[in-house]
Design an enzyme around this catalytic site. Structure first.
Site, PDB file in Angstrom:
ATOM      1  CB  SER A 127      45.578  43.563  45.588  1.00  6.59           C
ATOM      2  OG  SER A 127      44.283  43.725  45.085  1.00  6.59           O
ATOM      3  CE1 TYR A 152      45.751  49.112  47.857  1.00 11.20           C
ATOM      4  CE2 TYR A 152      44.434  48.468  45.949  1.00 11.20           C
ATOM      5  CZ  TYR A 152      45.010  48.159  47.160  1.00 11.20           C
ATOM      6  OH  TYR A 152      44.860  46.893  47.682  1.00 11.20           O
ATOM      7  CE  LYS A 156      48.336  46.436  48.082  1.00  9.40           C
ATOM      8  NZ  LYS A 156      49.045  46.185  49.343  1.00  9.40           N
TER       9      LYS A 156
END
Ligand code: UDP
Length: 355
Positions: A127, A152, A156
């Site tokens: 991302s 989160y 990544k």
């Protein structure tokens, strides 16, 4: 012989669009999903769009190593596209262990099975969140990553590092040095850094299915337009941007899916220059929240109920991609206009409402 791709999380929003494009490009696909954040609606849509009733679907949790191992034993897998992960930023702050356990363990299992079953090509869905807030826009793949601001985002970054380390460590597998380790093989990796995926398939048979109140802008817009939500809050109109609202790079989900096909083809055709490569997947075009809302109203010929609200904590002012590398190396470029994309998002919401 056809190449086979395992799509983990393949019943979800992006995974289902990728499955369609892979099949249409001539790949065999195995879909693995634990259905923790979706049902079979999109998988059924995939079968309709492709006219294929025989796509293998495995209801497994990638956090369970034995299940992943069994898949690799059952199918000859040439590449994995790994989507199976939790993705709600706010929830990850409240429940970090849930996010670290799920997002890291599932990926570790995929990589372990990949290396132990003769090696594999692994595409990780990363991302643009890894870039954080920066003044140097647009961001290229060389732009430095910033410390993650949520668990989160951290998963990544960590998964990118785990992939890159695994690629390095397994490069010698299969060579004389490692000849004792039969059946193990090198892992090659690509990380695709998505900007803001939006929209739906032009057939309106697959799209995003948020559970509960949507966190993301476009599903909130379509749900407001259909009457499921009363009013869209635009978070902040005092940012240092032309109209005061945040700037993002909204990438059509079908274009995004095609980037996966280009990346997987590069891997299975042994065209990679490095065993670990990174690509931005965006349009290169910054769009403000207000512009997006106005365009949605215009192309779909409706009025949206919205109001300006305070800034949302943790939001960055602006980010958009420099997509040059993907175009040069993968031969991929975003094709759909923002108008087409926003029309497809609305068509999908109407499809869900049976209209
Ligand atoms: N946004 C908004 N209202 C919403 C949801 C999002 O104004 O109900 C804004 C948000 O502040 C950001 C942009 O829309 O500027 C994109 O947000 P999204 O959550 O879709 O993606 P992000 O870029 O934050 O990952």
């Amino acid at each position: 012989m056809k190449k086979r791709v395992l799509v983990s999380g393949g019943a979800g929003y992006i995974g289902s669009h990728v499955t369609v494009e892979l099949i249409q490009a001539g790949f065999d696909v195995v879909v693995a999903d634990n259905l923790s954040n979706c049902d079979l609606t999109c998988f059924e849509g995939v079968k309709k769009i492709t006219g294929r009733d025989d796509i293998p679907f495995e209801k497994i949790d990638c956090c369970d190593y034995e299940s992943v191992n069994r898949l690799f034993s059952e199918f000859r897998i040439d590449a994995v596209i790994h989507f199976a992960a939790f993705k709600a930023v706010g929830e990850s702050v409240a429940e970090p262990l849930k996010y670290y356990r799920n997002n890291l363990l599932s990926f570790l299992n995929i990589l372990e099975a990949s290396r132990l079953h003769g090696g594999c090509n692994v595409l990780f869905s990363s991302s643009a969140t890894v870039y954080g807030e920066t003044d140097k826009l647009p961001v290229t793949e060389e732009s430095p990553r910033q410390p993650a601001t949520s668990p989160y985002g951290n998963t990544k970054q960590m998964c990118e590092d785990i992939l890159s380390d695994t690629v390095k460590a397994t490069a010698a597998y299969g060579s004389e040095v490692m000849a004792g380790l039969d059946k193990t093989g090198p892992v090659k990796g690509i990380a695709l850094r998505y900007f803001n995926p939006i929209g739906a398939h032009p057939s309106a048979l697959i799209g995003e299915l948020p559970r509960g109140v949507p966190n993301n802008l476009v599903p909130y817009i379509t749900q407001t337009a259909i009457g499921k939500r009363e009013c869209l809050s635009i978070f902040g109109n005092d940012y240092p941007t032309p109209d005061g609202t945040c700037l993002r790079d909204y990438i059509d989900v079908v274009d995004l899916a095609k980037a996966h096909v280009a990346a997987v083809s590069r891997m299975v055709e042994n065209k990679m220059e490095d065993s670990y490569e990174i690509f931005n997947v965006g349009t290169g075009r910054p769009v403000s929240v207000l512009e997006l809302v106005n365009t949605f109203e215009r192309v779909n010929n409706l009025r949206l109920n919205y109001r300006f609200a305070p800034r949302r904590e943790g939001d960055i002012t602006a980010i958009w991609a420099d997509p040059t590398r993907a175009e040069k190396v993968l031969g991929w470029k975003a094709q759909r206009t923002i108008e087409e994309t926003l029309a497809s998002a609305w068509a999908w919401e109407k499809h869900l409402a049976g209209k």
